[in-house]
Design an enzyme around this catalytic site. Structure first.
Site, PDB file in Angstrom:
ATOM      1  N   TRP A 104      60.944  53.001  38.745  1.00 34.53           N
ATOM      2  CA  TRP A 104      62.222  53.182  39.164  1.00 34.53           C
ATOM      3  C   TRP A 104      63.123  51.798  39.424  1.00 34.53           C
ATOM      4  O   TRP A 104      63.934  51.883  40.432  1.00 34.53           O
ATOM      5  CB  TRP A 104      62.278  53.808  40.327  1.00 34.53           C
ATOM      6  CG  TRP A 104      61.485  55.237  40.350  1.00 34.53           C
ATOM      7  CD1 TRP A 104      60.191  55.534  40.680  1.00 34.53           C
ATOM      8  CD2 TRP A 104      62.185  56.594  39.937  1.00 34.53           C
ATOM      9  NE1 TRP A 104      59.723  56.881  40.436  1.00 34.53           N
ATOM     10  CE2 TRP A 104      60.978  57.552  39.848  1.00 34.53           C
ATOM     11  CE3 TRP A 104      63.195  56.765  39.240  1.00 34.53           C
ATOM     12  CZ2 TRP A 104      61.146  58.735  39.344  1.00 34.53           C
ATOM     13  CZ3 TRP A 104      63.604  58.012  38.647  1.00 34.53           C
ATOM     14  CH2 TRP A 104      62.328  59.111  38.611  1.00 34.53           C
ATOM     15  N   LYS A 139      65.801  59.033  35.113  1.00 32.47           N
ATOM     16  CA  LYS A 139      67.047  59.361  35.579  1.00 32.47           C
ATOM     17  C   LYS A 139      67.847  58.359  34.891  1.00 32.47           C
ATOM     18  O   LYS A 139      67.508  57.172  34.574  1.00 32.47           O
ATOM     19  CB  LYS A 139      67.180  59.176  37.084  1.00 32.47           C
ATOM     20  CG  LYS A 139      66.801  60.386  38.097  1.00 32.47           C
ATOM     21  CD  LYS A 139      67.248  60.187  39.318  1.00 32.47           C
ATOM     22  CE  LYS A 139      67.000  61.291  40.543  1.00 32.47           C
ATOM     23  NZ  LYS A 139      67.328  60.997  41.806  1.00 32.47           N
ATOM     24  N   ASP A 356      78.732  84.716  28.130  1.00 32.26           N
ATOM     25  CA  ASP A 356      79.511  85.245  29.451  1.00 32.26           C
ATOM     26  C   ASP A 356      80.632  84.630  29.844  1.00 32.26           C
ATOM     27  O   ASP A 356      81.077  83.438  29.405  1.00 32.26           O
ATOM     28  CB  ASP A 356      78.405  84.778  30.471  1.00 32.26           C
ATOM     29  CG  ASP A 356      78.813  85.120  31.746  1.00 32.26           C
ATOM     30  OD1 ASP A 356      78.515  86.140  32.121  1.00 32.26           O
ATOM     31  OD2 ASP A 356      79.057  84.244  32.685  1.00 32.26           O
ATOM     32  N   GLU A 411      81.720  88.888  26.191  1.00 36.84           N
ATOM     33  CA  GLU A 411      81.849  89.827  27.552  1.00 36.84           C
ATOM     34  C   GLU A 411      83.332  89.414  27.749  1.00 36.84           C
ATOM     35  O   GLU A 411      83.829  88.449  28.555  1.00 36.84           O
ATOM     36  CB  GLU A 411      80.799  89.295  28.516  1.00 36.84           C
ATOM     37  CG  GLU A 411      80.952  89.892  29.831  1.00 36.84           C
ATOM     38  CD  GLU A 411      80.779  89.387  31.125  1.00 36.84           C
ATOM     39  OE1 GLU A 411      80.351  90.025  32.061  1.00 36.84           O
ATOM     40  OE2 GLU A 411      81.069  88.273  31.390  1.00 36.84           O
TER      41      GLU A 411
END
Length: 583
Positions: A104, A139, A356, A411
């Protein structure tokens, strides 16, 4: 020949000769004469789509290459073990890759920026061993204008995991298993069904047990059930990773990651492969209408700006869904979304999508506080989000040209004309639209009148009331009617006797007899008259006795209602088996 059903594999910009009667996108007027008054709007959106396609052909080497962004962005892997990482972060001033691989360290692995705001870092392998091990956390650390340092998850990451005992925030995991351990598909993808019968399913609730069901359990128990019932399409919900389980999968925070709460990527591949082996088509319920507002593990403010993947300010926020809205007119956003569709089809072998929230994508008002009357000015006025319409045009054109056997479903509650007409005729290009008015009709009938007063003519009219030349999928009820706060059809019909008289050891009361009869008849007439396709949400086929409510603070995080009691159909003393067999 029916031009609407002629899905060809022609190049992305060329239309078949039979469709060149109106090369300006107004061919749709031949199908719907009422559209003739709106030819300027049709021409404008069509020319905008063509301009995007031409620009992509000229500057990106074509839509095929452009839509394979996952081969360039995120983490990509060479055969010699080298790893390349790229990310579009135009607002960042410095970017560093951090993770377990470098303890890190926030400064040891800086990325370099190009003129377009794309940052990259190559990590050479050492003696063939990748610099970042498989299944380890990563990350990105950014320094943004003003000097603030923020940390984010890579946007193209394909695996994220959550440890609720530590934090609700997801961790990004580098997924790069050895080639010998990667899942290899065994079964070919089926031809497009001539008539789709869709079983809408959610992996996590597909068990009577009080838990989250796994991909492997779904493969073992649900695929044989779906095949036995006679459905030929599975529509999988809540696959794209979503931090909030109770969102039903509609608050996506990582678009390239299959939800880890059900298992590994290979377990999902095995599920899909098993379905393909049974001749079943598998669709993904894809959410490109909005995104989770999460910053620590989502796309929101990823580079520190309010307008990275989304519109800035008020336009970039959906006030009802409390989520972020994509900027469909941005070149890199288009790459991201189109590549996302390609990724699910190439990596996981999905056969298409149910899109959607299409209404929200089509209009700047997103359908909020808007009652659509059917007046055509509603579909071509100032309330239309032309960038959203054009994105859907391009997405459908790409999907159908590159994958001729694919299926796309919209939809949409607005009834926009041309939604299921090909781009070459000026349409948006979907195969089917959901007939969302049908379940509303049934609920209204059950709420407002006794069944002996139902007007059969009105029911038949509603079931057959759809746009000429555009295919529809009918359903008596979907997951919306199963949610807490609503009631399924069987619950409306039988009410309290669901709890007392669904056993064959109890009296077969008139209420239960009539409820079961109407439950069957509603499905039969909907399947017969409602459209070119049919849909059912899992459990509704046998009149599931309880609603659906996911674990949340309001119910003490209980799984009691976050399940489908599929075992009821296997109990010879329960009347649910009769509804199941009828279905």
């Amino acid at each position: 020949m029916d031009p609407l059903n002629n899905h060809s594999a022609n190049s992305i910009t060329a239309a078949p000769a039979s469709e060149k009667l109106a090369p300006d996108g107004t061919g749709i007027c031949e199908l719907d004469p009422y559209l003739s008054d709106f030819k300027p709007a049709l021409r404008h959106r069509f020319s905008k789509a063509q301009k995007w396609l031409n620009d992509i052909n000229q500057h990106e080497g074509g839509i095929d290459k452009f839509s394979r962004g996952y081969e360039k962005f995120g983490f990509t892997f060479s055969d010699n073990g080298d790893i390349m990482y790229r990310e579009w972060l135009p607002n960042a001033e410095q970017v560093f890759l951090i993770g377990e691989f470098n303890n890190w360290n926030r400064d040891s692995h800086p990325l370099k920026r190009d003129q377009y705001g794309v940052w990259e870092l190559q990590l050479p392998a050492k003696d063939g061993v990748p610099a970042i091990s498989h299944n380890t956390k990563v990350k990105i650390s950014l320094i943004i204008p003003g000097g603030e340092r923020i940390e984010r998850l890579p946007a193209w990451i394909t695996r994220v995991t959550q440890d609720l005992s530590v934090s609700p925030v997801y961790d990004a995991v580098l997924w790069n298993p050895p080639k010998s351990e990667r899942y290899v598909f065994k079964n070919p993808q089926p031809k497009k069904p001539k008539s789709v019968r869709i079983y809408e399913a959610h992996v996590g609730i597909s068990s009577p047990d009080l838990k989250v069901t796994s991909y492997k359990e779904f493969t073992k128990t649900m695929i044989p059930r779906i095949k036995y019932l006679g459905y030929n399409v599975i529509q999988l919900m809540a696959i794209m990773e979503h931090a909030y389980y109770a969102s039903f999968g509609y608050q996506v925070n990582q678009f390239f990651a299959a939800s880890s709460r059900y298992g590994t990527p290979d377990a999902l591949k095995e599920l899909i492969d098993t379905a393909l082996g049974e001749g079943l088509t598998v669709l993904l319920d894809v959410v490109h209408s909005h995104a989770s507002k999460n910053t620590l593990d989502g796309l929101n403010m990823m580079d520190g700006s309010d307008h990275h993947y989304f519109h800035g300010g008020v336009r970039g926020r959906h006030e009802l869904w409390d989520s972020r809205l994509f900027n469909y007119g941005n070149h890199e956003v288009l790459r991201f979304l189109l590549s996302n569709l390609r990724f699910w089809m190439d990596e996981y072998k999905f056969d298409g999508f149910r899109f959607d929230g299409v209404t929200s994508m089509l209009y700047t008002h997103h359908g909020i506080g808007t009652g659509f009357s059917g007046g055509y000015q509603e579909y071509f006025g100032s309330g239309v989000d032309e960038d959203g319409v054009v994105y859907l045009m391009i997405a459908n054109e790409m999907i159908h040209n590159l994958y001729p056997e694919s299926i796309t479903i919209a939809e949409d509650v607005s009834g926009m004309p041309g939604l299921c007409v090909k781009l070459s005729l000026g349409g948006v290009g979907f195969d089917y639209r959901l007939s969302m008015a049908i379940p509303d009709m049934y609920i209204k009938l059950l709420k407002d009148s006794s069944d002996d007063k139902w007007e059969i003519g009105n029911i038949a009219f509603e079931l057959t009331n759809r746009r000429h030349g555009e295919k529809s999928i009918a359903y008596a009820e979907s997951h919306d009617q199963a949610l807490v706060g609503d009631k399924s059809l069987m619950f409306w019909l039988a009410d309290a006797e669901m709890y007392t008289n669904m056993s064959t050891m109890t009296e077969f009361t008139p209420v239960i007899e009539r409820a079961m009869g109407l439950h069957k008849m509603i499905r039969l007439v909907t399947h017969s008259l409602g459209g070119e396709g049919y849909l059912n949400f899992e459990g509704n086929e046998f009149g599931h006795p309880e609603w659906l409510d996911f674990p949340r603070a309001g119910n003490d995080n209980s799984f009691h209602y976050a399940r489908r009691q599929l075992n009821l159909t296997e109990d010879s003393l329960r009347r649910y088996k009769f509804l199941n067999e009828f279905d």
